[in-house]
Motif scaffolding. Structure first.
Motif, PDB file in Angstrom:
ATOM      1  N   TYR A 161      -2.062  14.257 -11.689  1.00  0.00           N
ATOM      2  CA  TYR A 161      -2.499  13.533 -10.499  1.00  0.00           C
ATOM      3  C   TYR A 161      -1.286  12.986  -9.767  1.00  0.00           C
ATOM      4  O   TYR A 161      -0.192  12.839 -10.319  1.00  0.00           O
ATOM      5  CB  TYR A 161      -3.442  12.380 -10.869  1.00  0.00           C
ATOM      6  CG  TYR A 161      -2.767  11.233 -11.579  1.00  0.00           C
ATOM      7  CD1 TYR A 161      -2.273  10.146 -10.865  1.00  0.00           C
ATOM      8  CD2 TYR A 161      -2.630  11.233 -12.961  1.00  0.00           C
ATOM      9  CE1 TYR A 161      -1.651   9.084 -11.516  1.00  0.00           C
ATOM     10  CE2 TYR A 161      -2.011  10.181 -13.618  1.00  0.00           C
ATOM     11  CZ  TYR A 161      -1.526   9.112 -12.890  1.00  0.00           C
ATOM     12  OH  TYR A 161      -0.911   8.074 -13.541  1.00  0.00           O
ATOM     13  N   ASP A 162      -1.471  12.698  -8.511  1.00  0.00           N
ATOM     14  CA  ASP A 162      -0.497  11.933  -7.731  1.00  0.00           C
ATOM     15  C   ASP A 162      -1.278  11.223  -6.645  1.00  0.00           C
ATOM     16  O   ASP A 162      -2.400  11.615  -6.300  1.00  0.00           O
ATOM     17  CB  ASP A 162       0.583  12.845  -7.119  1.00  0.00           C
ATOM     18  CG  ASP A 162       0.020  13.814  -6.100  1.00  0.00           C
ATOM     19  OD1 ASP A 162      -0.167  13.410  -4.938  1.00  0.00           O
ATOM     20  OD2 ASP A 162      -0.253  14.979  -6.468  1.00  0.00           O
ATOM     21  N   GLY A 163      -0.706  10.163  -6.127  1.00  0.00           N
ATOM     22  CA  GLY A 163      -1.459   9.427  -5.125  1.00  0.00           C
ATOM     23  C   GLY A 163      -0.746   8.188  -4.638  1.00  0.00           C
ATOM     24  O   GLY A 163       0.446   7.980  -4.878  1.00  0.00           O
ATOM     25  N   TRP A 164      -1.495   7.367  -3.961  1.00  0.00           N
ATOM     26  CA  TRP A 164      -0.975   6.171  -3.297  1.00  0.00           C
ATOM     27  C   TRP A 164      -1.968   5.038  -3.467  1.00  0.00           C
ATOM     28  O   TRP A 164      -3.179   5.215  -3.350  1.00  0.00           O
ATOM     29  CB  TRP A 164      -0.764   6.456  -1.808  1.00  0.00           C
ATOM     30  CG  TRP A 164      -0.485   5.244  -0.980  1.00  0.00           C
ATOM     31  CD1 TRP A 164      -1.358   4.585  -0.170  1.00  0.00           C
ATOM     32  CD2 TRP A 164       0.747   4.535  -0.885  1.00  0.00           C
ATOM     33  NE1 TRP A 164      -0.748   3.508   0.421  1.00  0.00           N
ATOM     34  CE2 TRP A 164       0.555   3.458   0.006  1.00  0.00           C
ATOM     35  CE3 TRP A 164       2.003   4.714  -1.465  1.00  0.00           C
ATOM     36  CZ2 TRP A 164       1.564   2.561   0.326  1.00  0.00           C
ATOM     37  CZ3 TRP A 164       3.007   3.816  -1.139  1.00  0.00           C
ATOM     38  CH2 TRP A 164       2.784   2.764  -0.259  1.00  0.00           C
ATOM     39  N   GLU A 165      -1.442   3.872  -3.789  1.00  0.00           N
ATOM     40  CA  GLU A 165      -2.275   2.680  -3.898  1.00  0.00           C
ATOM     41  C   GLU A 165      -1.649   1.569  -3.072  1.00  0.00           C
ATOM     42  O   GLU A 165      -0.430   1.345  -3.119  1.00  0.00           O
ATOM     43  CB  GLU A 165      -2.402   2.236  -5.357  1.00  0.00           C
ATOM     44  CG  GLU A 165      -3.242   0.980  -5.521  1.00  0.00           C
ATOM     45  CD  GLU A 165      -3.616   0.700  -6.961  1.00  0.00           C
ATOM     46  OE1 GLU A 165      -3.897  -0.468  -7.285  1.00  0.00           O
ATOM     47  OE2 GLU A 165      -3.627   1.655  -7.761  1.00  0.00           O
ATOM     48  N   GLU A 166      -2.482   0.862  -2.330  1.00  0.00           N
ATOM     49  CA  GLU A 166      -2.001  -0.193  -1.442  1.00  0.00           C
ATOM     50  C   GLU A 166      -2.884  -1.423  -1.597  1.00  0.00           C
ATOM     51  O   GLU A 166      -4.113  -1.320  -1.588  1.00  0.00           O
ATOM     52  CB  GLU A 166      -2.039   0.309   0.007  1.00  0.00           C
ATOM     53  CG  GLU A 166      -1.563  -0.690   1.025  1.00  0.00           C
ATOM     54  CD  GLU A 166      -1.658  -0.124   2.429  1.00  0.00           C
ATOM     55  OE1 GLU A 166      -0.633   0.295   2.985  1.00  0.00           O
ATOM     56  OE2 GLU A 166      -2.794  -0.084   2.968  1.00  0.00           O
ATOM     57  N   VAL A 167      -2.255  -2.574  -1.746  1.00  0.00           N
ATOM     58  CA  VAL A 167      -2.978  -3.840  -1.821  1.00  0.00           C
ATOM     59  C   VAL A 167      -2.401  -4.786  -0.781  1.00  0.00           C
ATOM     60  O   VAL A 167      -1.189  -5.052  -0.779  1.00  0.00           O
ATOM     61  CB  VAL A 167      -2.880  -4.476  -3.230  1.00  0.00           C
ATOM     62  CG1 VAL A 167      -3.582  -5.830  -3.235  1.00  0.00           C
ATOM     63  CG2 VAL A 167      -3.492  -3.571  -4.277  1.00  0.00           C
ATOM     64  N   LYS A 168      -3.247  -5.262   0.118  1.00  0.00           N
ATOM     65  CA  LYS A 168      -2.855  -6.263   1.109  1.00  0.00           C
ATOM     66  C   LYS A 168      -3.622  -7.543   0.814  1.00  0.00           C
ATOM     67  O   LYS A 168      -4.785  -7.498   0.425  1.00  0.00           O
ATOM     68  CB  LYS A 168      -3.168  -5.777   2.517  1.00  0.00           C
ATOM     69  CG  LYS A 168      -2.386  -4.530   2.933  1.00  0.00           C
ATOM     70  CD  LYS A 168      -2.750  -4.115   4.345  1.00  0.00           C
ATOM     71  CE  LYS A 168      -1.969  -2.882   4.771  1.00  0.00           C
ATOM     72  NZ  LYS A 168      -2.311  -2.450   6.149  1.00  0.00           N
TER      73      LYS A 168
END
Length: 405
Positions: free
Chosen positions: A45-52
């Motif tokens: 897997y690969d990906g992106w996670e963002e928390v604001k």
């Protein structure tokens, strides 16, 4: 006083193993060894996670005895991951197809902390907070692994939600020259959306992206799930921190810290019972939902810590002992398939000695003096305890010099 803070926190994963180099090591050192295909590819897997997030907090002093700190935090979470659908042909070969998923969650976390000090030697404290626990990447990526020879499959769950905990805490703290710090704290928690990996029966193959009449219909399906039932935790914590300055030498520099927590947890675990009606063609399988009651996952009933310290001029000693009771770390489809850990004990030692030179110390750290190990086991009808694995860490010693400016 009012404080408002905004932030965005991007986080990149650090260096990881380059698979082609690992393959080369196996290829040239042991040519006869081949990696199991599914284990090598199904979890890619690969990906992106963002928390604001942002929070607002206030601090209010009412008179000289009462302090109230209310606040609220907002979080926006977005994840985008690429995974694969892996179809195993045999142990060494198979096929993969790309799969993608996105997740988005918004949460508010209100809190209030209250401290009332009726005297200089006593505090009464209360707090109401909310916390979050996010699942592992491999739990929610849109992966799918098919095992034709076994007639089973496993998948991630892109709809998996984080667990949320609403916490109420109340306590008393007593201070004194002789008693030190003595604390008594009670707590109550309600935890929703607890997640774990379990095995179900796949009644609707379209849930994992397969056709409605797939051959995997009514087959075993391993998948992470959220518990539809809340967990309830109550507990009492006792704490004592003191030094014996009033004793005659050389006992007047002895330090003692004790902490014990008694916990009771309870939740319901769904049980999926499949019943097949063979009176019609094709046979019709119905999934009957039921539940059983047990302790919360990863939640011990007892936790204890003790630290004995001794300081004399430039010498310092800390001997720390820790105990954690057994926990359930994996929920099975039946109680006898639950997996547990044994009670865990640990003893650590830290020594420091100042040397004649300014800022120079010699130190010795000795970890896991009891050579403790993590034992994971499963109960069964045949064996009262069947050990699944043991994790041995050994004793670790560090000795060195430290210079502080």
């Amino acid at each position: 006083m009012m404080k408002v803070t905004f932030w965005e926190y991007p986080f990149e994963l650090g260096p990881s193993i380059i698979f082609k180099h690992v393959k080369n090591i196996a290829k040239y050192s042991r040519p006869e060894i081949r990696p199991r295909w599914n284990e090598s590819h199904a979890n890619d897997y690969d990906g992106w996670e963002e928390v604001k997030a942002f929070y607002v907090m206030g601090e209010f002093n009412i008179g000289k005895d009462l302090l109230i700190i209310p606040g609220v935090r907002y979080e926006h979470e977005f994840t985008s991951y690429n995974a694969v659908q892996a179809i195993e042909i045999d142990n060494w070969s198979g096929q993969t197809y790309d799969r993608h998923s996105k997740r988005k969650f918004d949460y508010w976390f209100p809190s209030v902390n209250v401290k009332y000090s009726p005297s200089s030697w006593m505090d009464i404290r209360f707090s109401k907070t909310r916390a979050i626990a996010r699942p592992d990447f491999l739990y929610f990526i849109n992966k799918l692994a098919l095992y034709p020879t076994l007639g089973s499959l496993s998948s991630g769950n892109p709809d998996l939600k984080p667990a949320l905990s609403d916490n109420w805490d109340a306590g008393l703290a007593f201070y004194g020259d002789y008693v030190g710090l003595l604390g008594i704290n009670a707590f109550y928690k309600e935890v929703s959306n607890i997640f774990w990996r379990t095995q179900k029966i796949l009644l609707d193959p379209t849930k994992v992206g397969l056709s409605e009449n797939s051959t995997y219909k009514n087959q075993p399906w391993t998948v992470p799930v959220n518990n539809p039932y809340d967990a309830y935790i109550t507990g009492l914590e006792l704490e004592w921190q003191t030094n014996f300055w009033y004793l005659p030498k050389p006992f007047n520099t002895v330090i003692l810290n004790l902490n014990y927590t008694k916990i009771n947890s309870e939740t319901k675990y769904p049980q999926f019972k499949a019943e097949t009606d063979y009176s019609s063609y094709p046979p019709q399988t119905t999934l009957i939902d039921t539940f059983r009651t047990g302790r919360m996952l990863h939640q011990p009933d007892d936790i204890a810590n003790m630290t004995f310290g001794y300081d004399l001029k430039g010498f310092s000693l800390r001997l720390s002992w820790m105990f954690q009771g057994d926990v359930i770390y994996s929920i099975g489809s039946r109680p006898e398939m639950d997996q547990h850990t044994e009670d865990y004990y640990r003893l650590d030692l830290n020594l420091q000695q100042k040397l004649p030179w300014e800022g120079v110390q010699m130190f010795l750290n000795a970890s896991n003096l009891l050579d403790s190990e993590d034992v994971f086991y499963q109960t069964s009808v045949v064996d009262p305890i069947r050990v699944n694995r043991r994790e041995l860490y050994g004793r670790v010693f560090e000795i060195g010099l430290r210079y502080r400016m």
